[in-house]
Design an enzyme around this catalytic site. Structure first.
Site, PDB file in Angstrom:
ATOM      1  N   TYR A 183      11.360  -0.675  -7.445  1.00  0.00           N
ATOM      2  CA  TYR A 183      10.346  -0.520  -8.496  1.00  0.00           C
ATOM      3  C   TYR A 183      10.964   0.163  -9.725  1.00  0.00           C
ATOM      4  CZ  TYR A 183       6.013   1.163 -10.698  1.00  0.00           C
ATOM      5  OH  TYR A 183       4.996   1.436 -11.582  1.00  0.00           O
ATOM      6  N   SER A 229       7.072   2.655 -16.589  1.00  0.00           N
ATOM      7  CA  SER A 229       6.714   3.801 -15.745  1.00  0.00           C
ATOM      8  C   SER A 229       7.738   4.915 -15.949  1.00  0.00           C
ATOM      9  CB  SER A 229       6.717   3.391 -14.270  1.00  0.00           C
ATOM     10  OG  SER A 229       6.647   4.535 -13.434  1.00  0.00           O
TER      11      SER A 229
HETATM   12  N1  LIG Z   1      -0.817   3.711 -11.069  1.00  0.00           N
HETATM   13  C1  LIG Z   1       0.281   4.386 -11.411  1.00  0.00           C
HETATM   14  O1  LIG Z   1       0.487   5.540 -10.979  1.00  0.00           O
HETATM   15  C2  LIG Z   1       1.279   3.767 -12.339  1.00  0.00           C
HETATM   16  C3  LIG Z   1       2.273   4.599 -12.863  1.00  0.00           C
HETATM   17  C4  LIG Z   1       3.212   4.072 -13.718  1.00  0.00           C
HETATM   18  C5  LIG Z   1       3.152   2.737 -14.053  1.00  0.00           C
HETATM   19  N2  LIG Z   1       2.183   1.945 -13.533  1.00  0.00           N
HETATM   20  C6  LIG Z   1       2.191   0.535 -13.920  1.00  0.00           C
HETATM   21  O2  LIG Z   1       0.952   0.217 -14.494  1.00  0.00           O
HETATM   22  C7  LIG Z   1       0.688  -1.163 -14.309  1.00  0.00           C
HETATM   23  C8  LIG Z   1      -0.704  -1.323 -13.734  1.00  0.00           C
HETATM   24  O3  LIG Z   1      -0.727  -0.656 -12.501  1.00  0.00           O
HETATM   25  P1  LIG Z   1      -2.072  -0.107 -11.854  1.00  0.00           P
HETATM   26  O4  LIG Z   1      -1.777   1.208 -11.313  1.00  0.00           O
HETATM   27  O5  LIG Z   1      -3.177  -0.294 -12.805  1.00  0.00           O
HETATM   28  O6  LIG Z   1      -2.167  -1.087 -10.603  1.00  0.00           O
HETATM   29  P2  LIG Z   1      -3.312  -2.076 -10.072  1.00  0.00           P
HETATM   30  O7  LIG Z   1      -4.627  -1.433 -10.150  1.00  0.00           O
HETATM   31  O8  LIG Z   1      -2.791  -2.557  -8.777  1.00  0.00           O
HETATM   32  O9  LIG Z   1      -3.274  -3.243 -11.157  1.00  0.00           O
HETATM   33  C9  LIG Z   1      -2.249  -4.192 -11.192  1.00  0.00           C
HETATM   34  C10 LIG Z   1      -2.752  -5.349 -12.011  1.00  0.00           C
HETATM   35  O10 LIG Z   1      -1.708  -6.332 -12.088  1.00  0.00           O
HETATM   36  C11 LIG Z   1      -2.279  -7.596 -11.781  1.00  0.00           C
HETATM   37  N3  LIG Z   1      -1.287  -8.508 -11.237  1.00  0.00           N
HETATM   38  C12 LIG Z   1      -0.557  -8.371 -10.117  1.00  0.00           C
HETATM   39  N4  LIG Z   1       0.218  -9.464  -9.935  1.00  0.00           N
HETATM   40  C13 LIG Z   1      -0.054 -10.304 -10.965  1.00  0.00           C
HETATM   41  C14 LIG Z   1       0.400 -11.577 -11.339  1.00  0.00           C
HETATM   42  N5  LIG Z   1       1.307 -12.234 -10.605  1.00  0.00           N
HETATM   43  N6  LIG Z   1      -0.096 -12.154 -12.456  1.00  0.00           N
HETATM   44  C15 LIG Z   1      -1.008 -11.497 -13.210  1.00  0.00           C
HETATM   45  N7  LIG Z   1      -1.484 -10.282 -12.920  1.00  0.00           N
HETATM   46  C16 LIG Z   1      -1.007  -9.695 -11.802  1.00  0.00           C
HETATM   47  C17 LIG Z   1      -3.376  -7.283 -10.772  1.00  0.00           C
HETATM   48  O11 LIG Z   1      -4.367  -8.288 -10.746  1.00  0.00           O
HETATM   49  P3  LIG Z   1      -4.430  -9.508  -9.725  1.00  0.00           P
HETATM   50  O12 LIG Z   1      -4.074  -8.999  -8.375  1.00  0.00           O
HETATM   51  O13 LIG Z   1      -5.841  -9.954  -9.888  1.00  0.00           O
HETATM   52  O14 LIG Z   1      -3.472 -10.532 -10.257  1.00  0.00           O
HETATM   53  C18 LIG Z   1      -3.952  -6.027 -11.399  1.00  0.00           C
HETATM   54  O15 LIG Z   1      -4.857  -6.376 -12.424  1.00  0.00           O
HETATM   55  C19 LIG Z   1       1.787  -1.699 -13.396  1.00  0.00           C
HETATM   56  O16 LIG Z   1       2.758  -2.333 -14.188  1.00  0.00           O
HETATM   57  C20 LIG Z   1       2.349  -0.434 -12.772  1.00  0.00           C
HETATM   58  O17 LIG Z   1       3.688  -0.578 -12.390  1.00  0.00           O
HETATM   59  C21 LIG Z   1       1.234   2.418 -12.685  1.00  0.00           C
END
Ligand SMILES: NC(=O)c1ccc[n+]([C@@H]2O[C@H](COP(=O)([O-])OP(=O)(O)OC[C@H]3O[C@@H](n4cnc5c(N)ncnc54)[C@H](OP(=O)(O)O)[C@@H]3O)[C@@H](O)[C@H]2O)c1
Length: 260
Positions: A160, A147
């Site tokens: 985070y 991120s």
């Molecule tokens: N959205 C943003 O603005 C943003 C910005 C920068 C970086 N990111 C990064 O992008 C990545 C995805 O985020 P997102 O925004 O797409 O969030 P999201 O929609 O909440 O997706 C998170 C994913 O991680 C999975 N997950 C959580 N705990 C897990 C575990 N113990 N084992 C396996 N899978 C797990 C969740 O699935 P389950 O709950 O089904 O396991 C879900 O598929 C993250 O690493 C986040 O830090 C996001």
């Protein structure tokens, strides 16, 4: 033990990608985009039901392999199951992660440990599950979703941000080592993306983009030679500018982000 038996028989054409965190948000959108571009995509997350729904959208291209990435043994056995059923993994995208706001007034090392365990150690489990095979084949590409929060310590995002800084440092360290072994390493640094992870945020999210825009930036980035895939460009510019400032000026700006 993770159930690795949910997938239907695969077609054997097209490169194979493995995406964690694929049940929602960025991971899910990238899975769909890669599948549309001809990849076969093994998708992992804990929610088997959501993975099955995703598989049902493109059953000849997307294959569900449920996994909790915090389970080291399961990460290894799921990677083995993917290779046994679909063949060698050409591209791994590790997007599993989560974010919870923290506060110095409720400083909780347990919450920090939880975030570290998922975002960093969980990612390490999946790295461990693909690196030896890629080295043995002198082929493959690994992308870790970190991120822009890894660039600068932001109030409320210390736990985070520390995990994402760790991932950036780790990927940077691995890059030359893996390159020597014939394996490509990349880090993906998104700015704010509209996903379930950010839906709960009650603060302004500058330069917020849709999940489809994020997936497009990632898949476009995969077609370049860049180590870092960072987007949107306005956020990339802002965070790199903030990072380059001396601490006095940086704190003058981050102080403004404090809550009342
Ligand atoms: N959205 C943003 O603005 C943003 C910005 C920068 C970086 N990111 C990064 O992008 C990545 C995805 O985020 P997102 O925004 O797409 O969030 P999201 O929609 O909440 O997706 C998170 C994913 O991680 C999975 N997950 C959580 N705990 C897990 C575990 N113990 N084992 C396996 N899978 C797990 C969740 O699935 P389950 O709950 O089904 O396991 C879900 O598929 C993250 O690493 C986040 O830090 C996001």
């Amino acid at each position: 033990m993770t159930d690795t038996t949910l997938s239907s028989p695969p077609v054997q054409t097209g490169k194979l990608a493995w995406i964690t965190g694929a049940s929602s948000g960025i991971g899910r959108a990238v899975a769909i985009k890669l599948a549309r571009e001809g990849y076969r995509v093994a998708v992992s997350a804990r929610s088997a039901d959501k993975l099955m729904e995703l598989q049902a959208e493109m059953p000849d291209r997307i294959f569900a392999f449920p996994l909790d990435v915090t389970d080291r043994a399961a990460a290894s056995s799921v990677a083995n199951a993917i290779r046994a059923s679909l063949g060698p993994i050409d591209l791994a995208i590790f997007s599993a992660g989560s974010y919870k706001r923290d506060s110095v007034r409720r400083f909780n090392s347990g919450a920090f440990a939880e975030t570290l365990n998922l975002n960093v150690i969980g990612t390490a489990h999946t790295l461990e599950a693909v690196i030896p095979d890629m080295i043995a084949r002198r082929s493959g590409e690994i992308c870790v979703v970190a991120s822009v929060a890894g660039y600068v310590g932001l109030p409320g995002g210390g736990f985070y941000g520390a995990t994402k800084a760790a991932l950036n440092n780790l990927c940077e360290a691995l890059y030359p080592e893996l390159e020597r072994e014939g394996v490509r390493m990349r880090v993906i640094n998104p700015g704010f993306v509209d996903t379930p992870l950010t839906a709960k945020n009650d603060f302004p999210m500058p330069f917020l983009i849709s999940v489809d825009e994020a997936a497009e930036s990632i898949v476009d980035g995969l077609k370049t030679n860049k180590f870092e895939i960072i987007f949107p460009w306005k956020m990339a510019f802002a965070i790199k500018f903030l990072h380059a400032l001396p601490h006095r000026l940086r704190f003058a700006l981050t102080r403004k982000m404090l809550r009342k």
